[in-house]
Design a protein around this motif. Structure first.
Motif, mmCIF file in Angstrom:
data_model
loop_
_atom_site.group_PDB
_atom_site.id
_atom_site.type_symbol
_atom_site.label_atom_id
_atom_site.label_comp_id
_atom_site.label_asym_id
_atom_site.label_seq_id
_atom_site.Cartn_x
_atom_site.Cartn_y
_atom_site.Cartn_z
ATOM 1 N N GLY A 38 -39.603 -58.106 102.414
ATOM 2 C CA GLY A 38 -39.969 -59.150 103.347
ATOM 3 C C GLY A 38 -39.053 -59.135 104.548
ATOM 4 N N SER A 39 -39.047 -60.252 105.277
ATOM 5 C CA SER A 39 -38.192 -60.360 106.453
ATOM 6 C C SER A 39 -37.485 -61.716 106.435
ATOM 7 C CB SER A 39 -39.016 -60.208 107.734
ATOM 8 O OG SER A 39 -40.024 -61.191 107.795
ATOM 9 N N ILE A 40 -36.336 -61.750 107.097
ATOM 10 C CA ILE A 40 -35.548 -62.978 107.153
ATOM 11 C C ILE A 40 -36.275 -63.986 108.042
ATOM 12 C CG2 ILE A 40 -33.354 -64.037 107.844
ATOM 13 C CD1 ILE A 40 -33.082 -62.223 105.415
ATOM 14 N N TYR A 41 -36.616 -65.121 107.459
ATOM 15 C CA TYR A 41 -37.318 -66.201 108.163
ATOM 16 C C TYR A 41 -36.306 -67.211 108.709
ATOM 17 C CZ TYR A 41 -40.628 -70.048 108.827
ATOM 18 O OH TYR A 41 -41.382 -71.057 109.357
ATOM 19 N N SER A 42 -35.269 -67.481 107.917
ATOM 20 C CA SER A 42 -34.221 -68.427 108.287
ATOM 21 C C SER A 42 -33.000 -68.148 107.409
ATOM 22 C CB SER A 42 -34.715 -69.852 108.060
ATOM 23 O OG SER A 42 -33.722 -70.796 108.379
ATOM 24 N N PHE A 43 -31.830 -68.571 107.853
ATOM 25 C CA PHE A 43 -30.636 -68.371 107.022
ATOM 26 C C PHE A 43 -29.511 -69.284 107.465
ATOM 27 C CE2 PHE A 43 -29.900 -65.535 110.586
ATOM 28 C CZ PHE A 43 -28.547 -65.670 110.843
ATOM 29 N N THR A 44 -28.528 -69.399 106.591
ATOM 30 C CA THR A 44 -27.281 -70.083 106.921
ATOM 31 C C THR A 44 -26.142 -69.345 106.232
ATOM 32 O OG1 THR A 44 -26.156 -72.230 107.025
ATOM 33 C CG2 THR A 44 -27.348 -71.731 105.000
ATOM 34 N N LYS A 45 -24.986 -69.327 106.853
ATOM 35 C CA LYS A 45 -23.817 -68.673 106.270
ATOM 36 C C LYS A 45 -22.947 -69.739 105.620
ATOM 37 C CE LYS A 45 -20.341 -65.177 107.234
ATOM 38 N NZ LYS A 45 -19.762 -64.292 108.273
ATOM 39 N N ILE A 46 -22.640 -69.535 104.353
ATOM 40 C CA ILE A 46 -21.840 -70.476 103.577
ATOM 41 C C ILE A 46 -20.374 -70.022 103.595
ATOM 42 C CG2 ILE A 46 -21.514 -71.564 101.325
ATOM 43 C CD1 ILE A 46 -24.252 -72.178 102.623
ATOM 44 N N HIS A 47 -19.525 -70.851 104.199
ATOM 45 C CA HIS A 47 -18.091 -70.552 104.248
ATOM 46 C C HIS A 47 -17.327 -71.328 103.181
ATOM 47 C CE1 HIS A 47 -18.085 -68.189 107.962
ATOM 48 N NE2 HIS A 47 -19.043 -69.012 108.366
ATOM 49 N N PRO A 58 -17.368 -65.585 101.976
ATOM 50 C CA PRO A 58 -18.566 -66.154 102.598
ATOM 51 C C PRO A 58 -19.817 -65.361 102.184
ATOM 52 C CG PRO A 58 -17.437 -64.776 104.178
ATOM 53 C CD PRO A 58 -16.594 -64.777 102.921
ATOM 54 N N TYR A 59 -20.944 -66.067 102.157
ATOM 55 C CA TYR A 59 -22.222 -65.418 101.828
ATOM 56 C C TYR A 59 -23.335 -66.141 102.560
ATOM 57 C CZ TYR A 59 -22.798 -69.302 98.510
ATOM 58 O OH TYR A 59 -22.892 -70.548 97.948
ATOM 59 N N TYR A 60 -24.486 -65.516 102.587
ATOM 60 C CA TYR A 60 -25.653 -66.090 103.258
ATOM 61 C C TYR A 60 -26.653 -66.601 102.237
ATOM 62 C CZ TYR A 60 -24.113 -63.743 107.518
ATOM 63 O OH TYR A 60 -23.386 -63.331 108.607
ATOM 64 N N VAL A 61 -27.288 -67.706 102.564
ATOM 65 C CA VAL A 61 -28.458 -68.174 101.841
ATOM 66 C C VAL A 61 -29.605 -68.003 102.840
ATOM 67 C CG1 VAL A 61 -29.635 -70.128 100.785
ATOM 68 C CG2 VAL A 61 -27.186 -69.781 100.400
ATOM 69 N N ALA A 62 -30.586 -67.188 102.465
ATOM 70 C CA ALA A 62 -31.668 -66.849 103.383
ATOM 71 C C ALA A 62 -33.023 -67.230 102.802
ATOM 72 C CB ALA A 62 -31.641 -65.342 103.661
ATOM 73 N N LEU A 63 -33.941 -67.544 103.684
ATOM 74 C CA LEU A 63 -35.329 -67.757 103.327
ATOM 75 C C LEU A 63 -36.059 -66.481 103.735
ATOM 76 C CD1 LEU A 63 -37.131 -69.915 102.098
ATOM 77 C CD2 LEU A 63 -37.585 -70.752 104.397
ATOM 78 N N ALA A 71 -45.932 -66.794 101.008
ATOM 79 C CA ALA A 71 -44.837 -67.291 100.169
ATOM 80 C C ALA A 71 -43.473 -66.871 100.717
ATOM 81 C CB ALA A 71 -44.989 -66.785 98.738
ATOM 82 N N LYS A 72 -42.521 -67.762 100.521
ATOM 83 C CA LYS A 72 -41.139 -67.485 100.900
ATOM 84 C C LYS A 72 -40.266 -67.674 99.661
ATOM 85 C CE LYS A 72 -41.900 -69.190 105.550
ATOM 86 N NZ LYS A 72 -43.311 -69.565 105.363
ATOM 87 N N VAL A 73 -39.165 -66.934 99.602
ATOM 88 C CA VAL A 73 -38.241 -67.037 98.483
ATOM 89 C C VAL A 73 -36.832 -67.234 99.035
ATOM 90 C CG1 VAL A 73 -37.883 -64.533 98.271
ATOM 91 C CG2 VAL A 73 -37.537 -65.983 96.287
ATOM 92 N N THR A 74 -36.046 -68.073 98.363
ATOM 93 C CA THR A 74 -34.660 -68.288 98.737
ATOM 94 C C THR A 74 -33.818 -67.177 98.119
ATOM 95 O OG1 THR A 74 -35.019 -70.666 98.757
ATOM 96 C CG2 THR A 74 -32.741 -69.923 98.673
ATOM 97 N N ALA A 75 -32.975 -66.567 98.934
ATOM 98 C CA ALA A 75 -32.187 -65.419 98.481
ATOM 99 C C ALA A 75 -30.731 -65.573 98.888
ATOM 100 C CB ALA A 75 -32.751 -64.138 99.100
ATOM 101 N N ARG A 76 -29.874 -64.877 98.165
ATOM 102 C CA ARG A 76 -28.460 -64.817 98.521
ATOM 103 C C ARG A 76 -28.163 -63.411 99.014
ATOM 104 N NH1 ARG A 76 -25.392 -66.039 93.694
ATOM 105 N NH2 ARG A 76 -25.004 -63.834 93.406
ATOM 106 N N MET A 77 -27.384 -63.330 100.091
ATOM 107 C CA MET A 77 -27.011 -62.035 100.663
ATOM 108 C C MET A 77 -25.546 -62.073 101.072
ATOM 109 S SD MET A 77 -30.364 -61.118 102.939
ATOM 110 C CE MET A 77 -29.841 -59.419 103.143
ATOM 111 N N THR A 78 -24.911 -60.908 101.061
ATOM 112 C CA THR A 78 -23.504 -60.841 101.447
ATOM 113 C C THR A 78 -23.294 -60.147 102.789
ATOM 114 O OG1 THR A 78 -23.240 -58.809 100.168
ATOM 115 C CG2 THR A 78 -22.668 -60.873 99.071
ATOM 116 N N GLU A 79 -24.265 -59.371 103.242
ATOM 117 C CA GLU A 79 -24.115 -58.644 104.501
ATOM 118 C C GLU A 79 -24.625 -59.483 105.670
ATOM 119 O OE1 GLU A 79 -26.981 -55.229 104.350
ATOM 120 O OE2 GLU A 79 -27.512 -56.222 102.492
ATOM 121 N N ASP A 80 -24.158 -59.160 106.884
ATOM 122 C CA ASP A 80 -24.614 -59.879 108.073
ATOM 123 C C ASP A 80 -26.103 -59.660 108.261
ATOM 124 O OD1 ASP A 80 -22.127 -60.908 108.638
ATOM 125 O OD2 ASP A 80 -21.585 -59.290 110.017
ATOM 126 N N ILE A 81 -26.821 -60.732 108.643
ATOM 127 C CA ILE A 81 -28.264 -60.668 108.821
ATOM 128 C C ILE A 81 -28.671 -61.416 110.085
ATOM 129 C CG2 ILE A 81 -28.887 -60.372 106.395
ATOM 130 C CD1 ILE A 81 -29.293 -63.395 106.185
#
Length: 102
Positions: A38-47, A58-63, A71-81
């Motif tokens: 899929g593709s990143i729809y929205s995200f926030t970086k958690i510090h 720090p990590y990202y929580v992305a939609l 459909a969209k899924v909530t995901a966790r990512m560690t790399e810059d997006i």
């Protein structure tokens, strides 16, 4: 390639299986498999995360907008997006979807 299940009714797609459609209330919900990309729809970086996730910061929580569905899924990512980046499911860990850039 991994597959995810999507549940659909009246044009509403979700990755969460429900007894009744949240849009129309029908109980005839179809199930199908879709690709894990899929593709990143929205995200926030958690510090400053909750204590149980402190070791991940720090990590990202992305939609993630899944390809071929609304459909969209909530995901966790560690790399810059960035919005629109192409991603795919890496693994599911403790119930969390971990995605990575393609």
């Amino acid at each position: 390639m991994k597959k995810l299940k999507v549940y659909s009714c009246c044009g509403h797609d979700t990755v969460v299986k429900r007894v009744y459609c949240p849009s129309c209330g029908a109980n005839e919900i179809s199930e199908r498999e879709v690709e894990d990309k899929g593709s990143i729809y929205s995200f926030t970086k958690i510090h400053v995360p909750p204590s149980e996730f402190a070791h991940l910061a720090p990590y990202y929580v992305a939609l993630v907008q899944l390809d071929g569905t609304s459909a969209k899924v909530t995901a966790r990512m560690t790399e810059d997006i960035a919005i629109g980046d192409q991603v795919e499911l890496d693994k599911v860990e403790d119930g969390a979807y971990l995605y990575k850039s393609v």
